[in-house]
Design an enzyme around this catalytic site. Structure first.
Site, PDB file in Angstrom:
ATOM      1  N   CYS A 294       3.594  14.265  -2.159  1.00  0.00           N
ATOM      2  CA  CYS A 294       3.443  14.496  -0.717  1.00  0.00           C
ATOM      3  C   CYS A 294       4.786  14.391  -0.008  1.00  0.00           C
ATOM      4  O   CYS A 294       4.990  15.013   1.033  1.00  0.00           O
ATOM      5  CB  CYS A 294       2.424  13.533  -0.105  1.00  0.00           C
TER       6      CYS A 294
ATOM      7  N   HIS B 276       1.643   7.254   1.857  1.00  0.00           N
ATOM      8  CA  HIS B 276       1.320   8.681   1.819  1.00  0.00           C
ATOM      9  C   HIS B 276       2.031   9.378   2.967  1.00  0.00           C
ATOM     10  O   HIS B 276       2.082   8.877   4.084  1.00  0.00           O
ATOM     11  CB  HIS B 276      -0.203   8.837   1.933  1.00  0.00           C
TER      12      HIS B 276
END
EC number: 3.4.19.12
Lengths: 89, 522
Positions: free
Chosen positions: B179, B476
């Site tokens: 990510c 994240h």
């Protein structure tokens, strides 16, 4: 009165500067693009083969004047006032 | 409306018509505006007086009513007041030229005529005049060449961009903690100038192998703007990144900011084929004068001034930068006060909700003068000895895309932690207070509290935000990107959802991407 103001502005090159500024601001705020789009509409309406430059000038002069944003009119007026105040004889 | 004019225009094109027309363009059309001529007369400029005196309507003396010049004799007349029309009728001179824009009017056909040869002359003379006036190139609308027209005809498929179309939006599959890469890819594919560069195929590859990252970026843009809505799997990109930036290889979570800098670095290095060549056809190999698209878009200049406290001599260096890393309150280095005797007040209209720190606060801290202390004396060239000094950073040259990195990850000797202090950032940012030029005028006592509304050079708009959720150990990355003028979308790997401006501005913010609002020709 208007003639004297005009002369003063021209003499000191301010008229030219204001014109350039106005040109830039009208482009930035999208006025130029709006009128360009309107021109295209007029041409479509009248037909490409028959429309003349005069037709366009007549149609967009009125619309163009209306579309100038008030804020821009104010800004320019302020600048002219300030300039005249600064250079009052 | 053909470019072949009319029969009356053709009748004019005899004898020495080209030279005559050139003279008219040089002396009356492109010689400077009506204002310039008028001004020179009022200033009693002899050389111009004769010229300007003739450049008024021969019937009413005015010069502001769409003045035209007859093409067959020396006569100037207003168009609006039909003075030139009268002349045309009386003398049977049926062509005139508009002194403001250079158009050729035919009184018989009653319209402006377009003749290819005359247009050519008009353009050439205009360019010459601009050069003389020191104006350089001005913007002119694109006119396709013959080859381009052929290409357009042979490839009739068109993709229409409406205000609500989603072309350019695609999710990215997470290939195992990637990510950090996905959010940077989203930011880059939505950088307008970069997108334009790649979609117009401007990269010319000079690498022998298949490992050019710029070529891969080009492919990526093709994928993003193809109109496909399924998420893209960027395995080739990941592989190339691992090849060229070993320190980012592996399946652990990496830092998005590090990835951004590494990616820009590799792209910059692989852009060798696109750098400008000097007069001998040799490529400019000087890393300080690279003109690749990455440098054109992302490289700014950071000025560092070290002032000796004794002789007040200033030593200045300018270093290139791709991003600005900003310290935050809550880190181990003290944030407040912003400067010795610092001033308060917001500049960019950000909300100071119950004393929340703003991006402007961080920038002011970044550009504050800093006493270097007695343990860090600098050798002063003026005093020829070690003296105490103050150091100050300011922006010398702003990049087209400014990336701000909020230093949320602290890696000091004692602790590794994430700083989650909320920093409010604006949609529109004015960088004027942080420029080197602003600092100089402040020093000279000309401090301008109000930002000059007429100077648009330093105004920026937010177009991408990268956020990090979670802790240092497990987190994240997601990003917000801007599509069209006011639409924002959240990119969470493969999932793209519509977002509100409030969502964007309320988010924590880790990397902030701003784009210059107004672009000028160099």
């Amino acid at each position: 009165m208007r003639a004297t103001i005009n002369q003063k502005l021209t003499e000191m090159g301010e008229r030219e500067r204001l014109k350039e500024l106005l040109r830039a601001k009208l482009t930035e705020c999208g006025w130029r693009d709006q009128l360009k789009a309107y021109c295209k509409d007029v041409i479509k309406e009248k037909g490409l083969e028959h429309v003349t430059v005069e037709d366009l000038v007549v149609e967009i002069t009125a619309k163009g004047r209306v579309l100038v944003p008030d804020s821009l009119k104010k800004e320019l007026l302020q600048r002219i006032r300030a300039f005249l105040a600064q250079h009052a004889t | 409306m053909s470019p072949a004019g009319c029969s009356h225009v053709n009748a004019y094109k005899v004898d020495n018509w080209r030279q005559n027309l050139r003279v008219i363009y040089q002396c009356f059309v492109w010689s400077g505006s009506a204002e310039t001529r008028r001004r020179k007369v009022l200033q009693n400029d002899a050389g111009w007086t004769a010229l300007a005196k003739s450049c008024i309507c021969h019937m009413c003396g005015g010069h502001l009513n769409r003045l035209h010049s007859c093409l067959y004799c020396v006569f100037f007349g207003c168009f609006t007041k039909k003075h030139i029309h009268e002349h045309a009728k009386n003398k049977r001179h049926n062509l005139a030229i508009d002194l403001l824009y250079g158009g050729i009017y035919c009184f018989v056909c009653q319209d402006y005529m377009y003749d290819k040869d005359m247009e050519q002359i008009a353009k050439e003379e205009q360019r010459k005049a601009w050069k003389l006036q020191g104006v350089g190139e001005k913007f002119s609308t694109w006119e396709p060449t013959k080859r381009e027209l052929d290409l357009l005809r042979h490839n009739p498929k068109r993709r229409k961009m409406t205000t609500n179309c989603t072309i350019g939006l695609r999710g990215l599959i997470n290939l195992g903690n990637t990510c950090f890469m996905n959010c940077i890819v989203q930011a880059l594919t939505h950088t307008p100038l970069l997108r334009d560069f790649f979609l117009s195929d401007r990269h010319k590859c000079e690498m022998q192998s298949n490992s050019c990252l710029v070529c891969e970026m080009s492919q990526l843009f093709q994928e993003f703007y193809s109109g496909h809505r399924s998420p893209h799997i960027p395995f080739r990109l990941l592989h190339l990144v691992w090849t060229h930036a070993r320190h980012l290889a592996g399946y652990e979570q990496q830092d998005a900011h590090e990835f951004l800098i590494a990616a820009l670095d590799v792209l910059h290095r692989h852009c060798k084929g696109d750098t400008t060549r000097d007069d001998n056809g040799k490529k400019a190999n000087n890393p300080n004068h690279c003109n690749c698209i990455i440098d054109q878009i992302f490289t700014g200049g950071l000025q560092s001034d070290v002032t000796c406290q004794v002789c007040h001599g200033v030593s200045t260096t300018i270093d290139p930068f791709w991003d600005i890393s900003l310290d935050l309150p809550g880190s181990s280095t003290p944030f407040w006060p912003l400067s010795p005797g610092g001033d308060g007040g917001t500049v960019n209209g950000e909300s100071h909700l119950s004393g929340a720190t703003t991006l402007t606060d961080c920038l002011r801290r970044f550009t504050r003068p800093e006493h270097l202390g007695s343990s860090a004396k600098i050798k002063c060239g003026g005093c020829h000895s070690y003296q105490e000094s103050t150091k100050q950073l300011t922006m010398k040259k702003l990049p087209i895309v400014a990336c701000f990195h909020l230093k949320r990850f602290e890696h000091s000797a004692k602790l590794r932690r994430k700083i989650t202090t909320y920093v409010s950032f604006p949609l529109e940012l004015d960088m004027t207070p942080f420029m080197a030029s602003s600092k100089e005028s402040r020093v000279n006592g000309q401090y301008q509290q109000t930002v000059d509304g007429l100077n648009n050079d330093n105004k920026y708009s937010l177009f991408a935000v990268v956020n990090h959720q979670g802790t240092l150990e497990s987190g994240h990355y997601t990003s917000f990107i801007r599509q069209h003028k006011d639409q924002w979308f959240k990119c969470d790997d493969a999932i793209i959802t519509k977002a509100s401006i409030k969502d964007v501005l309320d988010s924590e913010g880790y990397l902030l991407f701003y784009h210059k609002q107004f672009l000028e020709y160099e």
